[in-house]
Design an enzyme around this catalytic site. Sequence first.
Site, mmCIF file in Angstrom:
data_model
loop_
_atom_site.group_PDB
_atom_site.id
_atom_site.type_symbol
_atom_site.label_atom_id
_atom_site.label_comp_id
_atom_site.label_asym_id
_atom_site.label_seq_id
_atom_site.Cartn_x
_atom_site.Cartn_y
_atom_site.Cartn_z
ATOM 1 N N ARG A 1 -3.565 10.693 -58.932
ATOM 2 C CA ARG A 1 -3.336 12.136 -58.999
ATOM 3 C C ARG A 1 -3.092 12.638 -57.584
ATOM 4 N NH1 ARG A 1 -8.186 14.990 -57.633
ATOM 5 N NH2 ARG A 1 -10.060 13.686 -57.667
ATOM 6 N N CYS B 1 -1.380 6.975 -51.603
ATOM 7 C CA CYS B 1 -2.716 7.225 -52.151
ATOM 8 C C CYS B 1 -2.663 7.895 -53.516
ATOM 9 C CB CYS B 1 -3.529 8.079 -51.178
ATOM 10 S SG CYS B 1 -3.993 7.212 -49.652
ATOM 11 N N HIS B 2 -1.648 8.723 -53.747
ATOM 12 C CA HIS B 2 -1.617 9.443 -55.022
ATOM 13 C C HIS B 2 -1.385 8.517 -56.211
ATOM 14 C CE1 HIS B 2 2.867 10.081 -53.904
ATOM 15 N NE2 HIS B 2 2.828 9.146 -54.839
ATOM 16 N N GLY B 3 -0.954 7.279 -55.961
ATOM 17 C CA GLY B 3 -0.723 6.348 -57.061
ATOM 18 C C GLY B 3 -1.939 5.542 -57.458
ATOM 19 N N GLU C 1 1.151 12.950 -47.668
ATOM 20 C CA GLU C 1 0.922 13.343 -49.057
ATOM 21 C C GLU C 1 1.257 14.825 -49.240
ATOM 22 O OE1 GLU C 1 0.012 11.784 -51.794
ATOM 23 O OE2 GLU C 1 -0.543 9.815 -51.013
#
Length: 360
Positions: free
Chosen positions: A306, A246-248, A275
Amino acid sequence: MPLYLDPEQLREQAPGPHLDLIGTMAFRAAGAAQRLGVFDALLDGPLPVTELATRTGTDEGTLPVLLDALVSFGYLDRTPGQVYANSPMTAGSLDRRSPWSYAPALAFWQDLLGELWDGLEESVRTGRPAADFYGWLESRPRTLREFQTMLDGMATGLAPLVAATVPDPGRRLLDVGGGHARYSIALCEAHPRLTATIVDLPKALEGGRARIEQAGLAGRVSAVPGDVTEADLGSGHDTALLFNLCHGFAGPDNRALLKRVAAALRPGGTVLVLESFADLPEGTPPAAEAFTRAFSLNLAVTQGGRIYAFDEIAGWLAEAGFGRIERRALDGPSELLIARLPGGAPRAVLPVAWTREENR
């Protein structure tokens, strides 16, 4: 402008910005030494500078300048007669023969910071990534190999914890973006009736396929090439993994992806999101927090993502139809978000003894 900056004077004036110059130089010097083969040449013991220059194909007059800087930075030790050796720090962290080596990470970050971070200011101005991160990786086979090796090393340490924390993944597992296959392999080894489908980019799956074969799981773990934002994720899965994925992505892309994952699960299915959340666990060491914030900035400039807060991702999951959302600690800043779709037969609960849980 003076040629020499006195460290004591700089500490009194402004400790952070000025002294970061030294840290930046140390990082670049270590990366150069690694690419030149200095650390590898010293794996079996100390060498005089003449022999080291021969083995690394470097200039005997300039090499000691780099080596002496690395001594001051703590990467090398030096004895009389210009004989150099890897320091204990280097021997313990940059030896590629170790599965826990930081050497791939050093090589990857050298390339990334040296190229993609040139677009940092523009990314902050526009809110868009400076480049196509995965396209950049595809164009740099060596960097791509280091990136995949780095991800594999991280997963190697976390996979046993994940397998112990997820006692009942059901019969069918969907691993979204888990190309190295470490998590699918660990869960299938822990649950003999489990089968897994991994969806990831073709290059990301290359190492995973080899590990699946080596583990003797070719009949139970399938590797399906495709972009996770577009590929068919199938249906009827019991559990889905979205680990360090998800952070990408930007928020809207995550919303769309999580809805597609929900559609790929059976009623009562479970999603696990691994995460480092922006709201870090209490007691997180300052160095780990600093890296998390810096990594979040890196994601913004390279991928448009982020580090998100737990509640942000939990909110997207709720929009996708998930409930019974839990938060569980694993190791360091890494945490699991666990959510379930309504319906279906109840399955075994997770052991609280393994985790710090926050029901939301």
